[in-house]
Scaffold this active site. Structure first.
Site, PDB file in Angstrom:
ATOM      1  N   LYS A 151     -82.528 -49.894  66.085  1.00 31.24           N
ATOM      2  CA  LYS A 151     -81.264 -49.712  65.359  1.00 31.24           C
ATOM      3  C   LYS A 151     -81.467 -48.876  64.109  1.00 31.24           C
ATOM      4  O   LYS A 151     -80.502 -48.382  63.538  1.00 31.24           O
ATOM      5  CB  LYS A 151     -80.576 -51.049  65.065  1.00 31.24           C
ATOM      6  CG  LYS A 151     -81.392 -52.158  64.501  1.00 31.24           C
ATOM      7  CD  LYS A 151     -80.584 -53.476  64.542  1.00 31.24           C
ATOM      8  CE  LYS A 151     -81.476 -54.682  64.665  1.00 31.24           C
ATOM      9  NZ  LYS A 151     -80.809 -55.890  65.092  1.00 31.24           N
ATOM     10  N   LYS A 178     -92.619 -51.473  58.762  1.00 36.42           N
ATOM     11  CA  LYS A 178     -91.378 -51.596  57.989  1.00 36.42           C
ATOM     12  C   LYS A 178     -91.583 -51.249  56.524  1.00 36.42           C
ATOM     13  O   LYS A 178     -90.666 -50.773  55.865  1.00 36.42           O
ATOM     14  CB  LYS A 178     -90.820 -53.019  58.091  1.00 36.42           C
ATOM     15  CG  LYS A 178     -90.154 -53.315  59.420  1.00 36.42           C
ATOM     16  CD  LYS A 178     -89.236 -54.520  59.320  1.00 36.42           C
ATOM     17  CE  LYS A 178     -88.583 -54.812  60.648  1.00 36.42           C
ATOM     18  NZ  LYS A 178     -87.719 -55.993  60.605  1.00 36.42           N
ATOM     19  N   LYS A 185     -89.955 -46.456  70.041  1.00 32.71           N
ATOM     20  CA  LYS A 185     -89.147 -47.580  70.500  1.00 32.71           C
ATOM     21  C   LYS A 185     -87.659 -47.328  70.231  1.00 32.71           C
ATOM     22  O   LYS A 185     -87.320 -46.775  69.183  1.00 32.71           O
ATOM     23  CB  LYS A 185     -89.624 -48.789  69.689  1.00 32.71           C
ATOM     24  CG  LYS A 185     -89.233 -50.117  70.181  1.00 32.71           C
ATOM     25  CD  LYS A 185     -89.889 -51.201  69.345  1.00 32.71           C
ATOM     26  CE  LYS A 185     -89.321 -51.317  67.943  1.00 32.71           C
ATOM     27  NZ  LYS A 185     -89.603 -52.550  67.249  1.00 32.71           N
TER      28      LYS A 185
HETATM   29  P1  AMP Z   1     -84.490 -57.342  66.404  1.00 30.73           P
HETATM   30  O1  AMP Z   1     -83.274 -56.529  66.573  1.00 30.73           O
HETATM   31  O2  AMP Z   1     -85.631 -56.568  65.830  1.00 30.73           O
HETATM   32  O3  AMP Z   1     -84.230 -58.650  65.705  1.00 30.73           O
HETATM   33  O4  AMP Z   1     -84.979 -57.708  67.873  1.00 30.73           O
HETATM   34  C1  AMP Z   1     -84.351 -58.680  68.669  1.00 30.73           C
HETATM   35  C2  AMP Z   1     -85.065 -58.830  69.990  1.00 30.73           C
HETATM   36  O5  AMP Z   1     -84.966 -57.607  70.741  1.00 30.73           O
HETATM   37  C3  AMP Z   1     -86.573 -59.109  69.873  1.00 30.73           C
HETATM   38  O6  AMP Z   1     -86.953 -60.038  70.866  1.00 30.73           O
HETATM   39  C4  AMP Z   1     -87.215 -57.769  70.113  1.00 30.73           C
HETATM   40  O7  AMP Z   1     -88.512 -57.888  70.645  1.00 30.73           O
HETATM   41  C5  AMP Z   1     -86.265 -57.158  71.141  1.00 30.73           C
HETATM   42  N1  AMP Z   1     -86.281 -55.684  71.061  1.00 30.73           N
HETATM   43  C6  AMP Z   1     -85.959 -54.915  69.987  1.00 30.73           C
HETATM   44  N2  AMP Z   1     -86.090 -53.599  70.278  1.00 30.73           N
HETATM   45  C7  AMP Z   1     -86.511 -53.540  71.582  1.00 30.73           C
HETATM   46  C8  AMP Z   1     -86.808 -52.456  72.477  1.00 30.73           C
HETATM   47  N3  AMP Z   1     -86.705 -51.174  72.103  1.00 30.73           N
HETATM   48  N4  AMP Z   1     -87.201 -52.772  73.730  1.00 30.73           N
HETATM   49  C9  AMP Z   1     -87.301 -54.074  74.138  1.00 30.73           C
HETATM   50  N5  AMP Z   1     -87.037 -55.128  73.344  1.00 30.73           N
HETATM   51  C10 AMP Z   1     -86.630 -54.875  72.074  1.00 30.73           C
END
Ligand code: AMP
Ligand code: TRP
Length: 342
Positions: free
Chosen positions: A206, A119, A203
């Site tokens: 967003k 990040k 990955k």
């Molecule tokens: P975040 O949007 O980064 O707060 O992520 C929220 C949840 O979604 C966390 O548990 C992440 O590990 C999961 N997550 C985010 N991106 C992915 C992805 N591409 N594949 C699987 N899990 C994800």
């Protein structure tokens, strides 16, 4: 006296309100949140707004993003009668315990965190101090509830290992064996790491500039179908066995998504589709994705039509969250030797 003995089966997880949820968040995390709500756990799910502000957020948009995330949680099936749903900043114990953990965790531990490196990029010196100590706040989120199980996607594994290290060091430094539990990561399902539809080595995220790289939970049926039709693939037909996915990241990703959406194993999907072309597989995948994802957007809109009700739900959730976390914080302060006047 330090609390010892078994901790209740309590689930905690958090998601940042920093934009639309996508299929990776859903399959990697939120789908599991909903399943655990129906199992034998007490479940607590948090919109981690204090984590979101570790990078700049427009204040007016942040409030909207918190409500949208609450709406998305409920549209995916989280029920405020069954789970505690709230935003992090409404339960002060998170920030208070994070300070204690900043004093327990070591700089060397933080320096190893790959998410910070990703990040902050080349500009680590200009990153906020909050982004750097983000994992200590995440440990506080979990441990302020003595949570034992944390469902997340694969990318959070390192942060959960750090959470365990912080719990162990705290218990040790303050002679409180078993006070903070050693949490179990719950990284389960066919799609704990959903990849970009444009590049199977990255990955789904967003922050990817290409909207074609991800399926947002707010996408309508046309957008979902189009993104799957345009998803990158290779020219070979689908393999018959899992080993045939080696070296084919895009094929692996689409098979994983199909498996997770249909509730089948990847091997089962290949038993059905092995030897067939992507031109046949993609429309079936698109139908499945539309069937699962498109109704979520409709339900989200219905919740968002009444923002006052969302605020009421988050306020009620925060009261329940405070009732659990404040006594644990008080006990922590006591163990650390901070004076509390009666
Ligand atoms: P975040 O949007 O980064 O707060 O992520 C929220 C949840 O979604 C966390 O548990 C992440 O590990 C999961 N997550 C985010 N991106 C992915 C992805 N591409 N594949 C699987 N899990 C994800
Ligand atoms: N760091 C997590 C992410 O980026 C979000 C998060 C914050 C979290 N606190 C948490 C996840 C506590 C699980 C438990 O996805």
């Amino acid at each position: 006296m330090a609390e010892t003995g078994a901790h209740a089966r309590r689930v905690f997880s958090g998601v940042q309100p920093s934009g639309n949820l996508h299929l990776g968040n859903y399959l990697g995390a939120v789908k599991r949140f909903v399943e655990m709500q129906e199992e034998d756990y007490e479940t607590i799910y948090c919109m981690v707004d204090l984590h979101a502000i570790t990078v700049w957020q427009d204040p007016a948009q942040l409030k909207t993003a918190i409500r949208e995330l609450a709406a998305a949680f409920m549209a995916c099936g989280l029920d405020p009668e069954k789970s505690i749903l709230f935003n992090q900043s409404q339960a002060p114990a998170h920030a208070q315990l994070a300070w204690i953990f900043n004093c327990v965790a070591r700089i060397g531990w933080m320096n190893r965190m790959t998410q910070f490196k990703e990040k902050s990029g080349k500009n680590a010196e200009a990153s906020s101090l909050g982004l750097y100590c983000y994992p200590a706040l995440m440990a506080a989120d979990i441990l302020a509830y003595h949570a034992t199980h944390v469902p997340v996607g694969e990318d959070q594994k390192q942060h959960l290992e750090l959470t365990r290290d912080i719990a162990i060091k705290f218990n040790n430094d303050f002679s409180a064996p078993g006070f903070f539990p050693e949490v179990e990561p719950v990284i389960e399902g066919a799609a704990t790491r959903v990849m970009s539809l444009r590049d199977g080595t990255k990955k789904m995220s967003k922050s990817d500039p290409s909207d074609l790289s991800r399926i947002n939970l707010t996408d309508d049926a046309d957008a979902i179908s189009k993104k799957i039709r345009k998803a990158k693939t290779d020219p070979e037909p689908l393999p018959e066995a899992l080993s045939g996915l080696d070296g084919r990241p895009e094929a692996r990703n689409l098979v994983g998504i199909y498996a997770a959406l249909s509730g089948k194993g990847a091997a089962e999907v290949l038993a059905e589709w092995g030897g067939r072309e992507f031109s046949a597989f993609k429309p079936a995948l698109a139908d499945l994705a539309v069937e699962m994802v498109a109704p979520i957007a409709g339900r989200m809109r219905a919740y968002l039509a009444d923002p006052g009700e969302i605020d009421r739900i988050l306020g009620a959730g925060a009261m329940k969250a405070r009732a659990i976390s404040e006594p644990i914080l008080e006990k922590t302060y006591d163990l650390v030797g901070l004076l509390r006047s009666a």
